[in-house]
Scaffold this motif. Structure first.
Motif, PDB file in Angstrom:
ATOM      1  N   LEU A 101       0.754  -1.147   0.119  1.00 18.60           N
ATOM      2  CA  LEU A 101      -0.029  -0.005   0.162  1.00 18.60           C
ATOM      3  C   LEU A 101       0.864   1.444  -0.081  1.00 18.60           C
ATOM      4  O   LEU A 101       0.544   2.079  -0.824  1.00 18.60           O
ATOM      5  CB  LEU A 101      -0.957   0.082   1.206  1.00 18.60           C
ATOM      6  N   ARG A 102       2.116   1.256   0.870  1.00 15.76           N
ATOM      7  CA  ARG A 102       2.749   2.460   0.782  1.00 15.76           C
ATOM      8  C   ARG A 102       3.460   2.616  -0.358  1.00 15.76           C
ATOM      9  O   ARG A 102       3.528   3.773  -1.026  1.00 15.76           O
ATOM     10  CB  ARG A 102       3.970   2.187   1.800  1.00 15.76           C
ATOM     11  N   GLU A 116       0.895   4.116  -2.812  1.00 22.27           N
ATOM     12  CA  GLU A 116       0.748   5.850  -2.475  1.00 22.27           C
ATOM     13  C   GLU A 116       1.940   6.527  -3.049  1.00 22.27           C
ATOM     14  O   GLU A 116       1.588   7.595  -3.357  1.00 22.27           O
ATOM     15  CB  GLU A 116       0.667   5.889  -1.124  1.00 22.27           C
ATOM     16  N   ARG A 117       3.037   5.800  -2.931  1.00 21.64           N
ATOM     17  CA  ARG A 117       4.335   6.936  -3.348  1.00 21.64           C
ATOM     18  C   ARG A 117       4.158   6.812  -4.821  1.00 21.64           C
ATOM     19  O   ARG A 117       4.336   7.865  -5.343  1.00 21.64           O
ATOM     20  CB  ARG A 117       5.366   5.851  -2.948  1.00 21.64           C
ATOM     21  N   ALA A 133       1.597   9.490  -5.639  1.00 27.59           N
ATOM     22  CA  ALA A 133       1.906  10.878  -5.236  1.00 27.59           C
ATOM     23  C   ALA A 133       2.806  11.069  -6.244  1.00 27.59           C
ATOM     24  O   ALA A 133       3.029  12.527  -6.737  1.00 27.59           O
ATOM     25  CB  ALA A 133       2.631  10.789  -4.073  1.00 27.59           C
ATOM     26  N   ALA A 176      -2.435  13.691  -4.526  1.00 31.00           N
ATOM     27  CA  ALA A 176      -2.110  13.241  -3.531  1.00 31.00           C
ATOM     28  C   ALA A 176      -2.148  14.467  -2.310  1.00 31.00           C
ATOM     29  O   ALA A 176      -2.387  14.042  -1.402  1.00 31.00           O
ATOM     30  CB  ALA A 176      -0.329  12.785  -3.529  1.00 31.00           C
ATOM     31  N   GLY A 218      -4.179  13.816   0.953  1.00 34.71           N
ATOM     32  CA  GLY A 218      -3.453  13.391   2.023  1.00 34.71           C
ATOM     33  C   GLY A 218      -3.885  14.015   3.460  1.00 34.71           C
ATOM     34  O   GLY A 218      -4.842  14.934   3.166  1.00 34.71           O
TER      35      GLY A 218
END
Length: 86
Positions: free
Chosen positions: A10-11, A14-15, A18, A25, A29
């Motif tokens: 998931l991280r 998300e990166r 972004a 993002a 956020g």
């Protein structure tokens, strides 16, 4: 609960998002307390509550003026939300 592997995946997602769309993002956020008030929803609720009283006391003319003010307020909110074109 997510496993460590799922949290890591998931991280990474998300990166990647972004990096592809920083504006998105930035909008997504932050914590829910950082989000702006749902202004158009609040204006609509105010219109829903006040319009019957305005019609009762001021008739059709008052209703038209109230709807015009509502439309102008929504337009103002939408214009203010647009990012600067500069």
């Amino acid at each position: 609960m997510l496993s460590d592997r799922d949290r890591h995946a998931l991280r990474d997602i998300e990166r990647g998002l972004a990096g592809d769309d920083p504006g998105f993002a930035a909008r997504m956020g932050g914590s829910p307390g950082d989000r702006p008030l749902p202004t158009i929803l609040l204006l609509s609720m105010l219109l829903y509550v006040t319009l019957p009283m305005v019609v009762f006391f001021f008739g059709r003319t008052g209703a038209v003026l109230t709807l015009l003010l509502f439309a102008l307020a929504v337009l103002f909110v939408l214009v203010r939300r647009q990012p600067d074109a500069g």
